[in-house]
Scaffold this motif. Structure first.
Motif, PDB file in Angstrom:
ATOM      1  N   ASN A 153       1.344   6.811  -6.760  1.00 57.37           N
ATOM      2  CA  ASN A 153       0.275   7.761  -7.067  1.00 57.37           C
ATOM      3  C   ASN A 153       0.722   9.195  -6.820  1.00 57.37           C
ATOM      4  O   ASN A 153       0.447  10.092  -7.622  1.00 57.37           O
ATOM      5  N   LEU A 154       1.396   9.421  -5.707  1.00 55.92           N
ATOM      6  CA  LEU A 154       1.897  10.756  -5.387  1.00 55.92           C
ATOM      7  C   LEU A 154       2.877  11.227  -6.446  1.00 55.92           C
ATOM      8  O   LEU A 154       2.827  12.383  -6.893  1.00 55.92           O
ATOM      9  N   ARG A 169       0.832  -1.217   0.000  1.00 61.32           N
ATOM     10  CA  ARG A 169       0.000   0.000   0.000  1.00 61.32           C
ATOM     11  C   ARG A 169       0.864   1.264   0.000  1.00 61.32           C
ATOM     12  O   ARG A 169       0.562   2.240  -0.689  1.00 61.32           O
ATOM     13  N   LEU A 170       1.936   1.250   0.778  1.00 62.62           N
ATOM     14  CA  LEU A 170       2.832   2.400   0.830  1.00 62.62           C
ATOM     15  C   LEU A 170       3.460   2.653  -0.536  1.00 62.62           C
ATOM     16  O   LEU A 170       3.502   3.793  -1.009  1.00 62.62           O
ATOM     17  N   SER A 223       0.850   4.097  -2.851  1.00 58.91           N
ATOM     18  CA  SER A 223       0.578   5.503  -2.522  1.00 58.91           C
ATOM     19  C   SER A 223       1.686   6.417  -3.026  1.00 58.91           C
ATOM     20  O   SER A 223       1.420   7.498  -3.554  1.00 58.91           O
ATOM     21  N   LEU A 224       2.931   5.982  -2.873  1.00 56.17           N
ATOM     22  CA  LEU A 224       4.050   6.787  -3.360  1.00 56.17           C
ATOM     23  C   LEU A 224       4.034   6.883  -4.883  1.00 56.17           C
ATOM     24  O   LEU A 224       4.358   7.937  -5.450  1.00 56.17           O
TER      25      LEU A 224
END
Length: 91
Positions: free
Chosen positions: A54-55, A47-48, A51-52
């Motif tokens: 996507n960021l 998940r991390l 998320s990174l």
């Protein structure tokens, strides 16, 4: 950010390998708990990483639209965060 994402992928692989090695001789409840913890760790890292990624995409898409003032504000935030991180690290 790409380097961090790659590093997290490597960590995820190493954790998975170490977990499998450690669990090889375990049985019963200990094996089940170790497998649960390893799966949870893998999920967190997955998940991390997502998320990174996507960021990173959002930052790349919006980079062209930054004004000089926004760039200064971003630099100010980074400087403040660096100061906070230095204070936390020194504890």
């Amino acid at each position: 950010m790409g380097d961090v994402i790659s590093e997290l992928g490597g960590i995820r692989s190493r954790v998975s390998g170490a977990s499998a090695d450690a669990q090889a001789g375990w049985t019963g409840e200990a094996a089940a708990e170790a497998a649960r913890a390893a799966a949870e760790m893998d999920g967190v890292l997955r998940r991390l990483t997502g998320s990174l990624e996507n960021l990173r995409e959002l930052v790349q898409m919006s980079a062209a639209g930054f004004t000089a003032a926004e760039q200064q504000q971003a630099a100010d935030v980074r400087a403040a965060a660096a100061g906070l991180n230095d204070g936390i690290a020194s504890r």
